[in-house]
Design an enzyme around this catalytic site. Sequence first.
Site, short mmCIF file in Angstrom:
data_model
loop_
_atom_site.label_atom_id
_atom_site.label_comp_id
_atom_site.label_asym_id
_atom_site.label_seq_id
_atom_site.Cartn_x
_atom_site.Cartn_y
_atom_site.Cartn_z
N GLY A 18 0.77 -1.36 0.19
CA GLY A 18 0.13 -0.07 -0.11
C GLY A 18 0.87 1.34 -0.18
O GLY A 18 0.44 2.41 0.28
N GLN A 19 2.07 1.23 -0.37
CA GLN A 19 3.10 2.23 -0.41
C GLN A 19 2.46 3.25 -1.41
O GLN A 19 2.38 2.80 -2.82
CB GLN A 19 4.28 1.93 -0.60
CG GLN A 19 5.34 3.18 -0.60
CD GLN A 19 6.76 2.76 -0.74
OE1 GLN A 19 7.07 1.59 -0.62
NE2 GLN A 19 7.75 3.68 -0.29
N HIS A 34 8.85 6.19 4.93
CA HIS A 34 7.95 6.79 5.94
C HIS A 34 7.49 6.16 7.06
O HIS A 34 6.84 4.98 6.62
CB HIS A 34 7.02 7.88 5.42
CG HIS A 34 6.18 7.23 4.59
ND1 HIS A 34 6.60 7.10 3.24
CD2 HIS A 34 5.02 6.97 4.50
CE1 HIS A 34 5.40 6.45 2.40
NE2 HIS A 34 4.38 6.32 3.21
N LEU A 35 7.46 6.11 8.17
CA LEU A 35 7.20 5.48 9.29
C LEU A 35 5.76 6.10 9.60
O LEU A 35 5.83 7.33 10.10
CB LEU A 35 8.16 5.39 10.55
CG LEU A 35 7.87 4.19 11.45
CD1 LEU A 35 8.09 3.01 10.83
CD2 LEU A 35 8.68 4.30 12.73
P1 5GP Z 1 1.98 5.42 2.31
O1 5GP Z 1 0.49 5.04 1.43
O2 5GP Z 1 2.98 5.66 0.88
O3 5GP Z 1 2.33 4.38 3.03
O4 5GP Z 1 1.69 6.75 2.96
C1 5GP Z 1 1.65 7.81 2.31
C2 5GP Z 1 1.02 9.00 3.41
O5 5GP Z 1 1.37 10.22 3.01
C3 5GP Z 1 -0.51 9.03 3.29
O6 5GP Z 1 -1.04 8.35 4.61
C4 5GP Z 1 -0.87 10.14 2.81
O7 5GP Z 1 -1.88 10.77 3.46
C5 5GP Z 1 0.13 11.14 3.02
N1 5GP Z 1 0.49 12.17 2.26
C6 5GP Z 1 0.59 12.19 0.97
N2 5GP Z 1 0.75 13.50 0.44
C7 5GP Z 1 1.01 14.28 1.64
C8 5GP Z 1 1.23 15.50 1.63
O8 5GP Z 1 1.32 16.44 0.86
N3 5GP Z 1 1.43 16.17 2.96
C9 5GP Z 1 1.23 15.36 3.85
N4 5GP Z 1 1.37 15.86 5.44
N5 5GP Z 1 1.20 14.04 3.95
C10 5GP Z 1 0.96 13.58 2.75
#
Ligand code: 5GP
Length: 112
Positions: free
Chosen positions: A91-92, A98-99
Amino acid sequence: MSDCLFCKIIAGEIPSNKIYEDEDVFAFHDIEAQAPHHFLVIPKQHIATLNEADDAVLLGKLSLTASKIAKDLGFAEDGYRVVMNCNNDGGQAVYHIHLHCLAGRQLQWPPG
Ligand code: 5GP
Ligand code: ZN
């Protein structure tokens, strides 16, 4: 990396709600919180996925930064979850590791 969203957040080119920063890591509130508390801890160095990571100290620092923030924000004793998603099935969505740290309610297990 010039076209990476989280590298731009670290550089201040895209605004974020920053919680903590030092020479190695940066932490900020998730823009789409999945729990009452939801923040991200990222390395300043661009690493696309956990599969490319090889710095054990830096990976450990992500976790220790999450616990420090949980203590500072006052929910460490109630509890929290830290998770790192990797690639498509994990789900990345953002390819700079990022943690996630989630807290503030009883979290379900297993996640979907
Ligand atoms: P992943 O699905 O890659 O593990 O998580 C990515 C996270 O980044 C998601 O929870 C999403 O809400 C967050 N995210 C995406 N774009 C932004 C942004 O522009 N600013 C912030 N603060 N979070 C973001
Ligand atoms: Zn990056």
